[in-house]
Design an enzyme around this catalytic site. Structure first.
Site, mmCIF file in Angstrom:
data_model
loop_
_atom_site.group_PDB
_atom_site.id
_atom_site.type_symbol
_atom_site.label_atom_id
_atom_site.label_comp_id
_atom_site.label_asym_id
_atom_site.label_seq_id
_atom_site.Cartn_x
_atom_site.Cartn_y
_atom_site.Cartn_z
ATOM 1 N NE ARG A 108 -3.843 0.609 1.989
ATOM 2 C CZ ARG A 108 -5.050 0.688 2.550
ATOM 3 N NH1 ARG A 108 -5.236 1.442 3.622
ATOM 4 N NH2 ARG A 108 -6.055 0.021 2.069
ATOM 5 C CG HIS A 135 -8.493 0.088 -2.532
ATOM 6 N ND1 HIS A 135 -7.682 -0.993 -2.241
ATOM 7 C CD2 HIS A 135 -9.131 0.390 -1.369
ATOM 8 C CE1 HIS A 135 -7.827 -1.309 -0.967
ATOM 9 N NE2 HIS A 135 -8.700 -0.496 -0.414
ATOM 10 C CD GLN A 138 -13.003 -1.985 -0.197
ATOM 11 O OE1 GLN A 138 -12.161 -1.925 0.675
ATOM 12 N NE2 GLN A 138 -14.210 -2.491 0.022
ATOM 13 C CG ASP A 226 -13.746 6.121 -0.338
ATOM 14 O OD1 ASP A 226 -13.738 6.000 0.910
ATOM 15 O OD2 ASP A 226 -12.720 6.000 -1.030
ATOM 16 C CB CYS A 266 -14.108 0.910 0.551
ATOM 17 S SG CYS A 266 -13.492 2.601 0.681
ATOM 18 N NE ARG A 294 -10.284 -5.411 1.085
ATOM 19 C CZ ARG A 294 -9.576 -4.352 1.446
ATOM 20 N NH1 ARG A 294 -10.178 -3.328 2.030
ATOM 21 N NH2 ARG A 294 -8.282 -4.262 1.192
HETATM 22 N N1 NVA Z 1 -10.129 6.608 -0.968
HETATM 23 C C1 NVA Z 1 -9.670 6.184 0.322
HETATM 24 C C2 NVA Z 1 -9.835 4.703 0.467
HETATM 25 C C3 NVA Z 1 -9.423 4.161 1.787
HETATM 26 C C4 NVA Z 1 -9.594 2.678 1.885
HETATM 27 C C5 NVA Z 1 -8.213 6.585 0.500
HETATM 28 O O1 NVA Z 1 -7.431 6.431 -0.445
HETATM 29 O O2 NVA Z 1 -7.862 7.063 1.565
HETATM 30 N N1 CP Z 2 -11.113 -0.248 2.833
HETATM 31 C C1 CP Z 2 -9.813 -0.278 3.197
HETATM 32 O O1 CP Z 2 -8.904 -0.534 2.402
HETATM 33 O O2 CP Z 2 -9.634 -0.027 4.520
HETATM 34 P P1 CP Z 2 -8.251 0.205 5.258
HETATM 35 O O3 CP Z 2 -7.737 1.563 4.820
HETATM 36 O O4 CP Z 2 -8.613 0.195 6.712
HETATM 37 O O5 CP Z 2 -7.295 -0.876 4.883
#
Ligand code: NVA
Ligand code: CP
Length: 307
Positions: A108, A135, A138, A226, A266, A294
């Site tokens: 990540r 992502h 997800q 989101d 998500c 997940r």
């Molecule tokens: N769009 C959000 C998703 C988190 C799972 C982010 O990138 O922070």
């Molecule tokens: N939805 C998701 O990826 O959550 P986290 O940021 O908690 O991993």
């Protein structure tokens, strides 16, 4: 071996096989607890390294459980604990070294380019656990969740309200591959990635981008949103929140979708911003199942990567 970086990289056959395998594995577990392994333990003797350059609750824990259920082990690293994060070792060298220690890598990071650079130098598969651009893990879990609630996603209609962010981008790629209709409502300034929208259009995806949230949710089988401010978002946050205000998913919005529409997010959520608690805790919400799934979608992604 296969890399899992973007949904658009995979064939429809592979995507469908990942979802169907996830359903089968989930069913075959019966009433096993999360920490009990699957009977065949296909990842026995194998290790996944997870590298987090951004915060995570769900991805971190669900991948750890996924690996355990497949019979393997995982090593979880935060970016600031290793040289990659400090910038005193090249991605090439880190990738070469991690390839000596593990059988698969999940990352990540803020920079999608870093994932591509890792892929270039790794001798093991890489899984994208979220970047600024996408992502995909997800979305595979969301498709599993959708199909458990509403049957095959092909031909169904999903509405996305709010920021055209990384999760929205992966959804557009999924709509193109799985052939469902996607209607996105967002302000002009916060539209999804142009290249991904063009990919969808060039591949005959039924995609609508509008600034009218009610137009997007009409006839929708699922309404999705989101956070308005994603991790690593730059720019004026208050200005962005103001622009996104009319895209909040609330009970009026849900009433304008199909009566049996489901609500997805998500997570993490900013309650009373992009979604009201009434919707998130309401009967149409499947957000907790999304989080649970997940584990199951990612087990299937790991298996596919190791093929
Ligand atoms: N769009 C959000 C998703 C988190 C799972 C982010 O990138 O922070
Ligand atoms: N939805 C998701 O990826 O959550 P986290 O940021 O908690 O991993």
């Amino acid at each position: 071996m296969n890399h899992f970086i973007n949904i658009s990289d995979l064939s429809m056959n592979d995507l469908r096989s990942i979802i169907d395998n996830a359903k089968k594995r989930k069913k075959d577990r019966g009433k096993k607890s999360n920490s009990q392994p699957d009977s065949d333990q296909p990842f026995q003797g194998k290790t996944m390294i997870m590298l987090f350059a951004k915060t995570s609750t769900r991805t971190r824990i669900s991948f750890d459980l996924a690996v355990k259920q497949l019979g393997g082990s995982s090593i979880i690293l935060n970016e600031d604990e290793i040289h990659y994060g400090k910038g005193d070792e090249t991605i090439k060298d880190t990738a070469k070294v991690l390839s000596q220690y593990a059988d698969i890598l999940m990352i990540r990071t803020d920079s999608h380019k870093d994932i591509i650079e890792f892929k270039k130098h790794l001798d093991i598969p890489i899984i994208n656990g979220l970047t600024n651009l996408s992502h995909p893990c997800q979305i595979m879990s969301d498709i599993l969740t959708f199909e458990e609630s509403k049957g095959k996603i092909e031909g169904k209609t999903i509405a996305w309200l709010g920021d055209g962010n990384n999760v929205a981008n992966s959804f557009i790629e999924a709509a193109t591959k799985f052939k469902f209709n996607i209607k996105i409502a967002c302000p002009n300034k916060y539209q999804p990635d142009k290249k991904i929208v063009n990919f969808a259009k060039q591949n005959n995806c039924a995609i609508l981008i509008t600034d009218d949230p009610y137009k997007a949710v009409s006839n929708a089988d699922c309404v999705m949103t989101d956070k308005w401010i994603s991790m690593g978002d730059k720019g004026d946050k208050n200005k962005k929140k103001k622009a996104l205000k009319k895209y909040q998913v609330n009970s009026n919005i849900m009433k304008s979708a199909k009566p049996d529409a489901i609500f997805m997010h998500c997570l993490p959520a900013s309650r009373e911003e992009e979604v009201t608690s009434e919707v998130m805790d309401g009967k149409q919400s499947v957000v907790w199942l999304q989080a649970f799934n997940r584990i199951h979608a990612q087990k299937s992604i790991i298996e596919w990567c190791l093929k």
